[in-house]
Design a protein around this motif. Structure first.
Motif, PDB file in Angstrom:
ATOM      1  N   GLY A 121     -27.822  30.816  12.065  1.00 18.13           N
ATOM      2  CA  GLY A 121     -28.507  29.676  11.476  1.00 18.13           C
ATOM      3  C   GLY A 121     -29.685  29.190  12.303  1.00 18.13           C
ATOM      4  N   ALA A 122     -29.804  29.656  13.544  1.00 17.45           N
ATOM      5  CA  ALA A 122     -30.925  29.253  14.394  1.00 17.45           C
ATOM      6  C   ALA A 122     -32.174  30.035  14.005  1.00 17.45           C
ATOM      7  CB  ALA A 122     -30.596  29.506  15.860  1.00 17.45           C
TER       8      ALA A 122
ATOM      9  N   ARG B  84     -31.133  17.168  18.606  1.00 13.59           N
ATOM     10  CA  ARG B  84     -31.356  17.416  17.179  1.00 13.59           C
ATOM     11  C   ARG B  84     -32.640  16.772  16.666  1.00 13.59           C
ATOM     12  NH1 ARG B  84     -26.912  19.895  15.554  1.00 13.59           N
ATOM     13  NH2 ARG B  84     -24.894  19.340  16.410  1.00 13.59           N
TER      14      ARG B  84
ATOM     15  N   ASN C  82     -27.241  26.415  16.292  1.00 15.37           N
ATOM     16  CA  ASN C  82     -27.399  26.753  14.877  1.00 15.37           C
ATOM     17  C   ASN C  82     -28.490  25.968  14.147  1.00 15.37           C
ATOM     18  OD1 ASN C  82     -26.054  24.347  14.786  1.00 15.37           O
ATOM     19  ND2 ASN C  82     -24.396  25.053  13.472  1.00 15.37           N
ATOM     20  N   GLU C  83     -28.789  24.746  14.538  1.00 13.93           N
ATOM     21  CA  GLU C  83     -29.848  23.987  13.878  1.00 13.93           C
ATOM     22  C   GLU C  83     -31.153  24.031  14.664  1.00 13.93           C
ATOM     23  OE1 GLU C  83     -28.534  20.034  12.965  1.00 13.93           O
ATOM     24  OE2 GLU C  83     -26.645  20.744  12.143  1.00 13.93           O
TER      25      GLU C  83
ATOM     26  N   SER D 221     -34.640  25.497  16.595  1.00 13.06           N
ATOM     27  CA  SER D 221     -35.779  26.314  16.204  1.00 13.06           C
ATOM     28  C   SER D 221     -36.669  26.531  17.424  1.00 13.06           C
ATOM     29  CB  SER D 221     -36.564  25.590  15.099  1.00 13.06           C
ATOM     30  OG  SER D 221     -37.789  26.233  14.865  1.00 13.06           O
TER      31      SER D 221
END
Length: 167
Positions: A140-141, A89, A122-123, A125
């Motif tokens: 969400g990605a 993350r 999902n978080e 990039s």
């Protein structure tokens, strides 16, 4: 059955005599079955996973023969062809990555080439092109780039075709 230690009038009941079991004759040595070893999984086996912590910054080429978890910053190239690369993350990677499997939870700018799969959570990039057998992009990605799905054994088929055309 009468025991010499038993006194008349005692309420103890005598124990029956049990025959001793005799082992059956065998043709050879007895071979005990051994359990099969558990399959090795990089996600479960963290002992063989290197970690780049939050405060670490690496500029250059990262190579090795174990899985890698990146929670810091890496700029350059990452070449771990038989292993998993996980961008945590807090991870920020500006590099081309060549690995068996790539999991993106943080930010990656660069091209990914894998022999198995790419997983963008999902978080996560990813800005760059992907070459893989499988890809998963969760809701969400963020993803911006191209996707080239290749079957096993199709690694350099396009390069060979391009070379044959120019020759």
């Amino acid at each position: 059955m009468w025991k010499p230690n038993a006194t008349p009038g005692s309420t103890a009941t005598p124990e029956p005599i049990r025959p001793t079991p005799t082992p059956a004759p065998s043709a050879g040595p007895v071979i005990e079955p051994t359990p099969a070893p558990a399959p090795r999984n990089a996600a479960v086996n963290t002992a063989e996973q290197a970690t780049i912590g939050k405060s670490l910054v690496i500029k250059g080429e990262v190579t090795g023969s174990e899985s890698l978890y990146i929670d810091g910053r890496v700029e350059g190239s990452i070449n771990l062809p038989g292993n998993r690369v996980t961008v945590g993350r807090n991870g920020i990677v500006s590099a081309n990555i060549n690995a068996r499997e790539v999991v993106v939870l943080g930010k990656v700018k660069g091209n990914l080439t894998t022999s198995d799969r790419v997983d963008i959570r999902n978080e996560g990039s990813l800005t760059g092109d992907v070459v893989a057998q499988r890809i998963s992009i969760e809701d969400g990605a963020f993803f911006k780039g191209g996707i080239d799905i290749r079957k096993p054994g199709q690694k350099d088929a396009d390069k060979e075709t391009a070379t044959a055309k120019t020759a």
